[in-house]
Write a protein that holds these residues in place. Structure first.
Motif, PDB file in Angstrom:
ATOM      1  N   ASP A 144       0.675  -1.167  -0.169  1.00 44.04           N
ATOM      2  CA  ASP A 144       0.034  -0.108   0.054  1.00 44.04           C
ATOM      3  C   ASP A 144       0.755   1.400  -0.030  1.00 44.04           C
ATOM      4  OD1 ASP A 144       0.824  -0.626   2.754  1.00 44.04           O
ATOM      5  OD2 ASP A 144      -1.177   0.376   3.737  1.00 44.04           O
ATOM      6  N   SER A 145       2.218   1.223   0.101  1.00 46.11           N
ATOM      7  CA  SER A 145       2.828   2.268   0.250  1.00 46.11           C
ATOM      8  C   SER A 145       3.678   2.442  -1.229  1.00 46.11           C
ATOM      9  CB  SER A 145       4.208   2.101   1.108  1.00 46.11           C
ATOM     10  OG  SER A 145       5.144   3.104   0.965  1.00 46.11           O
ATOM     11  N   ASN A 146       3.388   3.497  -1.878  1.00 42.85           N
ATOM     12  CA  ASN A 146       4.201   3.939  -3.165  1.00 42.85           C
ATOM     13  C   ASN A 146       5.517   3.755  -3.202  1.00 42.85           C
ATOM     14  OD1 ASN A 146       3.889   4.385  -5.914  1.00 42.85           O
ATOM     15  ND2 ASN A 146       4.132   6.498  -5.685  1.00 42.85           N
ATOM     16  N   ILE A 147       5.996   4.460  -2.041  1.00 42.72           N
ATOM     17  CA  ILE A 147       7.414   4.570  -1.978  1.00 42.72           C
ATOM     18  C   ILE A 147       8.064   3.036  -1.956  1.00 42.72           C
ATOM     19  CG2 ILE A 147       7.559   6.866  -1.237  1.00 42.72           C
ATOM     20  CD1 ILE A 147       8.004   6.021   1.570  1.00 42.72           C
ATOM     21  N   ILE A 148       7.457   2.374  -1.225  1.00 44.84           N
ATOM     22  CA  ILE A 148       8.149   0.738  -1.175  1.00 44.84           C
ATOM     23  C   ILE A 148       7.926   0.166  -2.609  1.00 44.84           C
ATOM     24  CG2 ILE A 148       7.595  -1.415  -0.205  1.00 44.84           C
ATOM     25  CD1 ILE A 148       8.820   0.449   1.749  1.00 44.84           C
ATOM     26  N   ARG A 173       7.971   1.764  -5.380  1.00 42.12           N
ATOM     27  CA  ARG A 173       8.978   2.183  -6.256  1.00 42.12           C
ATOM     28  C   ARG A 173      10.373   1.651  -5.795  1.00 42.12           C
ATOM     29  NH1 ARG A 173       8.038   7.362  -8.977  1.00 42.12           N
ATOM     30  NH2 ARG A 173       9.772   8.243  -8.042  1.00 42.12           N
ATOM     31  N   THR A 221      -0.148  -5.811   5.998  1.00 40.99           N
ATOM     32  CA  THR A 221      -0.982  -5.132   6.371  1.00 40.99           C
ATOM     33  C   THR A 221      -1.341  -3.943   5.399  1.00 40.99           C
ATOM     34  OG1 THR A 221       0.129  -5.180   8.691  1.00 40.99           O
ATOM     35  CG2 THR A 221      -1.405  -3.292   8.354  1.00 40.99           C
ATOM     36  N   PRO A 227      -5.229  -1.847   3.287  1.00 38.29           N
ATOM     37  CA  PRO A 227      -6.657  -1.773   3.366  1.00 38.29           C
ATOM     38  C   PRO A 227      -7.178  -2.518   2.341  1.00 38.29           C
ATOM     39  CG  PRO A 227      -5.345   0.057   2.273  1.00 38.29           C
ATOM     40  CD  PRO A 227      -4.509  -0.965   2.888  1.00 38.29           C
ATOM     41  N   ALA A 267       6.565  -5.594   7.801  1.00 35.85           N
ATOM     42  CA  ALA A 267       7.080  -4.991   9.044  1.00 35.85           C
ATOM     43  C   ALA A 267       6.752  -6.003  10.229  1.00 35.85           C
ATOM     44  CB  ALA A 267       6.617  -3.457   9.299  1.00 35.85           C
ATOM     45  N   LYS A 278      10.601  -5.619   6.983  1.00 34.69           N
ATOM     46  CA  LYS A 278      10.992  -4.321   6.592  1.00 34.69           C
ATOM     47  C   LYS A 278      11.628  -3.613   8.172  1.00 34.69           C
ATOM     48  CE  LYS A 278       6.858  -3.243   3.641  1.00 34.69           C
ATOM     49  NZ  LYS A 278       5.698  -2.439   3.608  1.00 34.69           N
ATOM     50  N   GLU A 338      14.493   7.657  -2.893  1.00 30.84           N
ATOM     51  CA  GLU A 338      13.658   8.112  -3.483  1.00 30.84           C
ATOM     52  C   GLU A 338      13.578   9.867  -3.832  1.00 30.84           C
ATOM     53  OE1 GLU A 338      10.265   6.870  -4.660  1.00 30.84           O
ATOM     54  OE2 GLU A 338      10.636   8.596  -5.450  1.00 30.84           O
ATOM     55  N   ASP A 358       3.342   9.257   2.725  1.00 28.46           N
ATOM     56  CA  ASP A 358       3.481   7.898   2.494  1.00 28.46           C
ATOM     57  C   ASP A 358       4.525   7.610   3.374  1.00 28.46           C
ATOM     58  OD1 ASP A 358       3.929   5.293   1.417  1.00 28.46           O
ATOM     59  OD2 ASP A 358       3.781   5.824  -0.403  1.00 28.46           O
ATOM     60  N   ASN A 388       7.539  -3.937  13.528  1.00 23.93           N
ATOM     61  CA  ASN A 388       8.593  -4.657  14.531  1.00 23.93           C
ATOM     62  C   ASN A 388       8.503  -4.761  15.756  1.00 23.93           C
ATOM     63  OD1 ASN A 388      11.367  -3.129  12.368  1.00 23.93           O
ATOM     64  ND2 ASN A 388       9.688  -4.271  11.706  1.00 23.93           N
ATOM     65  N   VAL A 403      -3.633  -0.014   9.622  1.00 25.27           N
ATOM     66  CA  VAL A 403      -3.146   0.821   8.512  1.00 25.27           C
ATOM     67  C   VAL A 403      -2.969   2.242   8.963  1.00 25.27           C
ATOM     68  CG1 VAL A 403      -3.744  -0.721   6.745  1.00 25.27           C
ATOM     69  CG2 VAL A 403      -5.165   1.422   7.417  1.00 25.27           C
TER      70      VAL A 403
END
Lengths: 120, 149
Positions: free
Chosen positions: A9-13, A15, A55, A57, A82, A103, B75, B85, B97, B110
């Motif tokens: 769900d994370s765009n930075i992950i 990418r 995790t 949505p 994570a 993570k 990034e 994000d 963790n 979330v």
């Protein structure tokens, strides 16, 4: 070259994983932000390998793994999450995942985990 | 809250920053705050906790720290979308963790991301929160733990 779908769900992950796979081993064919989107994209692109967050949505990773494995029992799924407790890792493996990467992770750790996954 | 419990989150913060290109993070001494005056910087990622522990864990940081942190994880797009994000992902990673210590019953939501003044964060008034100060580069941020067992 193996086809890869990224689910997180994370765009930075998403990418980050895509950048790590800028090699001749994997070709990213789809990227999904939750389990429901992953199921749709899987039907369209039929990747050989999936990286799966847990995790998320709408539909979480464990439910998505179950449904993906019902569609393709030979699918190779690497969980990237994570959630670092043993029970979660064991549950994901029981549902059909073949590897687990916690993570945060480095590029080298990701490539090593994906390589192990595809050498089985 | 025990020192051992706080240490789980301190270790999580250090682990996160050690996976960036600028590993030199320092964590200050945790302190208690009243929940009617919560600690917050520009952008905050909040994780709801349920199960035997109930409450929330959040990571809050100034925008400039998050821009540099994005660059430090490779990034190059430091847009607002990625800043939000990232702050959610840091909160999610630190909370997730913690399950290595608390087990799978430590249920995490979330992330919810918010921007703005501290009064936009509503914490249970009967509880107090521990603030873990985080120092990275020239910037200050914090992990805030509001949990009851």
């Amino acid at each position: 070259m193996l086809s890869l779908m990224i689910v997180d769900d994370s765009n930075i992950i998403r990418r980050k994983i895509e950048r790590c796979n800028d090699s001749d081993k994997f070709r990213v064919v789809a990227a999904a932000a939750n389990g429901a989107e992953a199921l749709e994209l899987f039907k369209q692109t039929r990747p050989q390998v999936v990286t799966m967050d847990l995790t998320m949505p709408e539909m979480d990773g464990i439910a998505c793994i179950q449904q993906l494995m019902a569609m393709d029992s030979g699918l190779r799924i690497l969980v990237i999450s994570a959630l670092s407790d043993k029970a979660t890792g064991i549950d994901a493996l029981k549902k059909g995942a073949r590897g687990f990467l916690c993570k945060p992770f480095t590029d080298d750790q990701l490539l090593e985990a994906l390589t192990e996954l595809t050498e089985d | 809250m025990s020192q051992e419990t706080l240490q789980v989150f301190i270790d999580g913060v250090v682990r996160y920053f050690h996976h960036t290109n600028d590993k030199d993070v320092k964590v200050g001494t945790p302190y208690l705050v009243e929940n009617n005056n919560p600690a917050a910087y520009d952008v905050t990622g909040i994780i709801g906790i349920s199960g035997p522990y109930r409450g929330c864990v959040y990571f809050t940081a100034p925008r400039i720290l998050l821009k540099h942190l994005l660059l430090s994880i490779g990034e190059l797009d430091t847009s607002n979308e990625h800043i939000f994000d990232l702050v959610g992902e840091v909160a999610n990673t630190i909370s997730g963790n913690a399950r290595s210590r608390f087990g799978h019953e430590f249920m995490i939501s979330v992330p919810v991301m918010i921007e703005g003044a501290p009064n936009q964060i509503h914490l249970p008034s009967q509880m107090r929160s521990y603030v873990i100060p985080v120092y990275w580069k020239a910037y200050h941020a914090a992990v805030v733990i509001c949990l009851e067992q």
